[in-house]
Design a protein around this motif. Structure first.
Motif, PDB file in Angstrom:
ATOM      1  N   GLY A  90     -10.594   7.866  -6.397  1.00 41.11           N
ATOM      2  CA  GLY A  90      -9.202   7.363  -6.632  1.00 41.11           C
ATOM      3  C   GLY A  90      -8.692   6.433  -5.134  1.00 41.11           C
ATOM      4  N   ASP A  91      -9.556   6.362  -4.200  1.00 39.49           N
ATOM      5  CA  ASP A  91      -8.876   5.385  -3.154  1.00 39.49           C
ATOM      6  C   ASP A  91      -8.929   4.161  -3.585  1.00 39.49           C
ATOM      7  N   LEU A  92      -7.865   3.521  -3.636  1.00 41.38           N
ATOM      8  CA  LEU A  92      -7.670   2.007  -4.132  1.00 41.38           C
ATOM      9  C   LEU A  92      -8.422   1.213  -3.154  1.00 41.38           C
ATOM     10  N   ARG A  93      -8.578   1.252  -1.866  1.00 47.83           N
ATOM     11  CA  ARG A  93      -9.252   0.529  -1.031  1.00 47.83           C
ATOM     12  C   ARG A  93     -10.574   0.072  -1.575  1.00 47.83           C
ATOM     13  N   TYR A  94     -11.253   1.267  -2.181  1.00 49.58           N
ATOM     14  CA  TYR A  94     -12.425   0.761  -2.958  1.00 49.58           C
ATOM     15  C   TYR A  94     -12.445  -0.311  -3.842  1.00 49.58           C
ATOM     16  N   LEU A  95     -11.255  -0.219  -4.732  1.00 52.64           N
ATOM     17  CA  LEU A  95     -11.038  -1.049  -5.830  1.00 52.64           C
ATOM     18  C   LEU A  95     -10.736  -2.509  -5.265  1.00 52.64           C
ATOM     19  N   ASN A  96      -9.871  -2.507  -4.305  1.00 57.89           N
ATOM     20  CA  ASN A  96      -9.487  -3.730  -3.663  1.00 57.89           C
ATOM     21  C   ASN A  96     -10.867  -4.528  -3.039  1.00 57.89           C
ATOM     22  N   ALA A  97     -11.581  -3.643  -2.298  1.00 52.36           N
ATOM     23  CA  ALA A  97     -12.825  -4.510  -1.673  1.00 52.36           C
ATOM     24  C   ALA A  97     -13.820  -5.024  -2.882  1.00 52.36           C
ATOM     25  N   ALA A  98     -13.763  -4.237  -3.901  1.00 50.69           N
ATOM     26  CA  ALA A  98     -14.507  -4.550  -5.048  1.00 50.69           C
ATOM     27  C   ALA A  98     -14.143  -5.991  -5.638  1.00 50.69           C
ATOM     28  N   LEU A  99     -12.760  -5.948  -5.998  1.00 52.97           N
ATOM     29  CA  LEU A  99     -12.161  -7.108  -6.380  1.00 52.97           C
ATOM     30  C   LEU A  99     -12.442  -8.352  -5.763  1.00 52.97           C
ATOM     31  N   LYS A 100     -12.220  -8.190  -4.509  1.00 51.01           N
ATOM     32  CA  LYS A 100     -12.567  -9.395  -3.623  1.00 51.01           C
ATOM     33  C   LYS A 100     -13.905  -9.672  -3.478  1.00 51.01           C
ATOM     34  N   TRP A 114       0.886  -1.314   0.010  1.00 54.68           N
ATOM     35  CA  TRP A 114       0.000   0.127  -0.033  1.00 54.68           C
ATOM     36  C   TRP A 114       0.778   1.221   0.075  1.00 54.68           C
ATOM     37  N   SER A 115       2.228   1.165   0.714  1.00 56.31           N
ATOM     38  CA  SER A 115       2.970   2.205   0.703  1.00 56.31           C
ATOM     39  C   SER A 115       3.589   2.639  -0.753  1.00 56.31           C
ATOM     40  N   LEU A 116       3.722   1.733  -1.530  1.00 55.39           N
ATOM     41  CA  LEU A 116       4.270   1.796  -2.631  1.00 55.39           C
ATOM     42  C   LEU A 116       3.074   2.406  -3.653  1.00 55.39           C
ATOM     43  N   LEU A 117       2.021   1.722  -3.693  1.00 55.57           N
ATOM     44  CA  LEU A 117       0.818   2.413  -4.526  1.00 55.57           C
ATOM     45  C   LEU A 117       0.319   3.858  -4.089  1.00 55.57           C
ATOM     46  N   ASN A 118       0.517   4.018  -2.912  1.00 53.31           N
ATOM     47  CA  ASN A 118      -0.061   5.418  -2.444  1.00 53.31           C
ATOM     48  C   ASN A 118       1.233   6.472  -2.309  1.00 53.31           C
ATOM     49  N   HIS A 119       2.306   6.033  -2.786  1.00 51.00           N
ATOM     50  CA  HIS A 119       3.401   6.851  -2.739  1.00 51.00           C
ATOM     51  C   HIS A 119       3.827   7.568  -1.356  1.00 51.00           C
ATOM     52  N   VAL A 120       3.596   6.602  -0.477  1.00 48.62           N
ATOM     53  CA  VAL A 120       4.248   6.568   0.861  1.00 48.62           C
ATOM     54  C   VAL A 120       5.581   6.191   0.866  1.00 48.62           C
ATOM     55  N   PRO A 121       6.798   6.744   1.213  1.00 54.39           N
ATOM     56  CA  PRO A 121       7.973   6.256   2.005  1.00 54.39           C
ATOM     57  C   PRO A 121       7.879   4.932   2.434  1.00 54.39           C
ATOM     58  N   VAL A 122       8.762   3.917   1.971  1.00 56.27           N
ATOM     59  CA  VAL A 122       8.785   2.548   2.761  1.00 56.27           C
ATOM     60  C   VAL A 122       9.569   2.834   3.782  1.00 56.27           C
ATOM     61  N   GLY A 123       9.113   2.125   4.861  1.00 57.63           N
ATOM     62  CA  GLY A 123       9.932   2.186   6.130  1.00 57.63           C
ATOM     63  C   GLY A 123       9.049   1.295   7.173  1.00 57.63           C
ATOM     64  N   ILE A 124       9.376   1.368   8.358  1.00 57.12           N
ATOM     65  CA  ILE A 124       8.720   0.945   9.369  1.00 57.12           C
ATOM     66  C   ILE A 124       8.532   1.762  10.712  1.00 57.12           C
ATOM     67  N   THR A 125       7.576   1.371  11.443  1.00 62.36           N
ATOM     68  CA  THR A 125       7.219   2.314  12.494  1.00 62.36           C
ATOM     69  C   THR A 125       7.277   1.183  13.659  1.00 62.36           C
ATOM     70  N   ILE A 126       8.073   1.606  14.607  1.00 59.96           N
ATOM     71  CA  ILE A 126       7.958   0.981  16.169  1.00 59.96           C
ATOM     72  C   ILE A 126       6.969   1.800  16.900  1.00 59.96           C
ATOM     73  N   HIS A 127       5.754   0.992  17.373  1.00 58.82           N
ATOM     74  CA  HIS A 127       5.029   1.865  18.362  1.00 58.82           C
ATOM     75  C   HIS A 127       4.365   0.823  19.423  1.00 58.82           C
ATOM     76  N   TYR A 128       3.668   1.426  20.329  1.00 62.05           N
ATOM     77  CA  TYR A 128       3.010   0.590  21.504  1.00 62.05           C
ATOM     78  C   TYR A 128       1.593   0.371  20.695  1.00 62.05           C
ATOM     79  N   MET A 129       1.203  -0.710  21.179  1.00 59.39           N
ATOM     80  CA  MET A 129      -0.178  -1.298  20.829  1.00 59.39           C
ATOM     81  C   MET A 129      -1.087  -0.817  21.414  1.00 59.39           C
ATOM     82  N   ASP A 130      -2.368  -0.357  20.879  1.00 60.40           N
ATOM     83  CA  ASP A 130      -3.382  -0.120  21.803  1.00 60.40           C
ATOM     84  C   ASP A 130      -4.569  -1.054  21.268  1.00 60.40           C
ATOM     85  N   GLU A 131      -5.880  -0.736  21.581  1.00 62.94           N
ATOM     86  CA  GLU A 131      -7.097  -1.670  21.068  1.00 62.94           C
ATOM     87  C   GLU A 131      -7.308  -1.495  19.752  1.00 62.94           C
TER      88      GLU A 131
END
Lengths: 275, 438
Positions: free
Chosen positions: B358-368, A166-183
């Motif tokens: 353009g939100d790909l999550r809609y496309l993803n859900a529809a494909l499934k 999803w990062s690649l498709l949304n053009h968000v830099p690839v990386g990691i996040t270390i975080h505390y978990m909540d609900e």
């Protein structure tokens, strides 16, 4: 610092590598709690995720003893440096525990009262999550500091599943996040975000995922040390009102992500080669 | 589509009398269906096969996060089998049967579905070059024109139904048929089709209440319904052909009325069906109608409102890989069966939202979702079964039990056609422009 590791299976390479990494950085875990490998739900999930050949190959890797002259068989080769031991590689968590002397327990669900009781008995300062169930409030309240997770994407931008893709498709830099978990799903306070520096060297999406996992295992030791020395603190996530949760990606979109990855990698690789 | 039997019985009455009439009508339908097997014993084997296969599937089906993420059945192949089902269901006169019952066989032609199946048939032709689809669309249009009443309205219920005073005009069915007429005119530019469409549109304007809704004797159960947003969509489409501002105004008035019924939770009030659960089909109707009308009228408020509701259902589908066949208000609770038509409609809504924002999550859900539906379409079987979309899964579920329904095929074909179009339009370079909507 008293650390407990939660894992999806005693055979999980990530869980084993995390235990080794913690031990090597001076924080030998008190215990590790893993889901039972014969649990039907886990088996079904893995069958769906990897397919029958993948599960058979994984079982063969873990259960069939390796020939003397054979290279170690690992699903994630980037964990090899951590998983190496005198006789080859650690094949399960019990082998790691025997070397570093900590307890291993298994359960059907990490949220079951018996699991919580086991965790309470260990009285941890910190729990490190490497896989398993969605954790409920009761479990999250057990450790003094919290439950740490390595998320394979940047938070708060990409929460949930298939984060590198999803990062690649949304053009968000690839990386990691270390975080505390909540609900919530990946909504807990953030400790550190790390850019992934080796994108140009990755050969495929699965290679990228494996490298990100190994990168996360290495970086979490930095965070644990920071917490131990009170040098870092968590920051609540912004954009909690936005629904940034992503779900498992369909294979058609995965193929598009792979194309994006190839396109993004090319210029980086060229840049690297040119110095 | 509303069950034609209950549609007929639900008119001209209210309260207790309506409930009694509904119960009687249902009993009568049930008796006809059960005795159908005596008249057609050759249907016993397919019925048993379907019951057994659904029973087995329900018993062993496991859903998890990775369900439906891989393609197990080709979309083009499935689309062809859906089209074959529709072509088989077209009667000699040009009307399309409402359903194929495992108990009684094909039903009579249903004008409403025949109308809104026309755009699907033309789209199949444009996508796959199937000339049979064009022929079927033209025959369907001719048949529909022969049914139009002097007022411009179209009749409700099944063709040749049992109304004592002859066929009664129906707002909803006229709106649905209008969609088909508008598309037929777009494809053929034949003036008599536009004339019929304008007459239908004008009749709808005449029947509209001052608040923008439709109610009264030409509406289902004499009440106003938010799922009549499908009618405003048809009027908005008509306005593009007719250029008549009255058609835009009527569509806009109804859209405003529908949008006033959206709750902050995403739930929509005013679906208003006495004696029925709120099937997903009707929720999806509201969303589809409001979305398409909103897109045509460039109403971002409508698109945003629909996106909010559609997202609630997307989350439910993604987390459990399942949408309930019927919901309680605020999407609480729900009935444990699958309304396949509603699922196909939601796939269409998600695909259109992806196209808009353009939100790909809609496309993803529809494909499934499409993967899930493909797995529930019989690949083999006799006419009426192979390629059919059952009302419910399992087939004995409460929505159109034991029936393969033509409007289910229509909506699933629409979803696969949209999927094909969007897949072709999404090139890797396009991802430069795509973003996460939230």
């Amino acid at each position: 610092m008293r650390i407990v590791i939660l894992g999806s299976s005693v055979y999980s390479e990530t869980t084993c590598a995390m235990a080794v990494r913690m031990a090597e950085s001076g924080h030998i875990p008190i215990g590790a709690l893993a889901l039972s490998s014969t649990d039907r739900a886990t088996l079904r999930r893995k069958l769906a995720q990897w397919g029958v050949p993948g599960v058979v190959n994984y079982a063969r890797t873990k259960l069939v003893p390796r020939r003397f002259d054979e290279r170690p068989r690992l699903n994630n080769p980037y964990l090899e440096s951590l998983l190496k031991n005198r006789d080859g590689v650690f094949r399960d968590l019990r082998e790691v525990a025997a070397v570093y002397r900590f307890s291993v327990a298994t359960c059907r669900d990490q949220n079951f009262p018996s699991s919580i009781a086991q965790l309470r008995a260990w009285s941890p300062d910190l729990i490190i999550f490497t896989g398993g169930n969605i954790l409920r409030k009761q479990l999250l309240q057990v450790p003094r500091l919290g439950v740490l997770n390595v998320h394979l994407g940047f938070l708060p931008e990409i929460r949930g599943m298939s984060s590198p893709e999803w990062s690649l498709l949304n053009h968000v830099p690839v990386g990691i996040t270390i975080h505390y978990m909540d609900e919530g799903i990946d909504t807990g306070p953030i400790l550190q975000r790390y850019d992934f520096p080796d994108l140009a060297e990755c050969e495929s999406l699965s290679d990228l995922r494996n490298r990100l996992i190994a990168f996360g295992v290495n970086k979490i030791a930095e965070v644990v040390n920071g917490l131990d020395q009170n040098k870092i603190s968590a920051t609540a996530q912004r954009d909690l009102d936005k629904d940034n949760q992503f779900f498992v990606m369909h294979e058609w979109l995965q193929a598009r992500a792979a194309e994006c990855f190839t396109n993004r990698r090319k210029p980086i690789a060229a840049e690297t080669m040119n110095g | 589509m509303v069950d034609s039997a209950s549609d007929r019985s639900g008119r001209n009455g209210s309260g207790y009398a309506t409930t009694v009439r509904l119960s009687r009508a249902r009993f009568s339908v049930a008796m006809t269906e059960v005795t159908g097997l005596l008249r057609g014993p050759q249907r016993i084997v397919p019925l048993i096969e379907k019951l057994a296969s659904d029973k087995l599937r329900v018993a062993f089906e496991q859903r998890h996060l990775y369900s439906y993420t891989t393609t197990k059945r080709d979309s083009g192949e499935t689309l062809n089998s859906l089209l074959r089902w529709i072509l088989d269901a077209q009667r000699a006169g040009g009307g399309v049967a409402a359903y194929y019952s495992l108990l009684t066989g094909y039903s009579a032609s249903y004008p409403e579905v025949t109308g809104y199946i026309v755009p699907t048939l033309y789209q199949c032709f444009h996508t796959n070059g199937n000339l049979q689809a064009v022929g079927a669309a033209e025959r369907a249009t001719r048949w529909l024109l022969s049914l139009q009443m002097p007022t411009g309205a179209f009749p409700g219920g099944l063709h040749g139904g049992s109304q004592k005073d002859g066929p009664l005009p129906s707002v909803f069915n006229t709106g649905q048929i209008l969609q088909g007429l508008v598309r037929a005119h777009t494809e053929t530019t034949r003036p008599e089709i536009l004339k019929a469409a304008v007459a239908a549109g004008d009749w709808l304007i005449g029947m509209q209440q001052s608040d923008g809704s439709w109610s009264g004797s030409s509406t289902y159960q004499n009440a106003a319904h938010t799922y009549y947003s499908m009618v405003s969509w048809a009027l908005a489409e008509l306005s593009e052909r007719s250029g008549d501002p009255r058609h835009v105004l009527a569509a806009e008035k109804n859209l405003d009325w529908v949008l006033a019924h959206f709750r902050p939770s995403g739930w929509i009030d005013g679906i208003n069906l006495r004696g029925h659960p709120i099937y997903l089909h009707f929720v999806a109707y509201v969303l589809q109608g409001a979305l398409e009308c909103g897109i045509l009228l460039r109403r971002n408020d409508a698109v945003d409102a629909v996106a909010k509701s559609a997202w609630v259902l997307l989350r439910k589908f993604e987390t459990s890989k399942y949408l309930c066949g019927a919901y309680e208000p605020d999407f609480k609770g729900g009935q444990r069966f699958t309304c396949l038509t509603g699922n196909a409609q939601m796939s269409c809504v998600w695909l259109r939202l992806f196209e808009v924002n353009g939100d790909l999550r809609y496309l993803n859900a529809a494909l499934k979702m499409n993967e899930m539906l493909k797995q529930l379409i019989p690949a083999r079987g006799r006419h009426g079964i192979a390629g059919g979309v059952s009302g419910s899964y399992p087939v004995w579920g409460p929505y159109q039990p034991f029936r393969y329904i033509s409007w289910g095929c229509k909506f699933f074909a629409d979803a696969l056609l949209l999927e094909q179009r969007l897949k072709q339009s999404v090139k890797v370079s396009a991802f430069e422009e795509l973003r996460c909507a939230s």
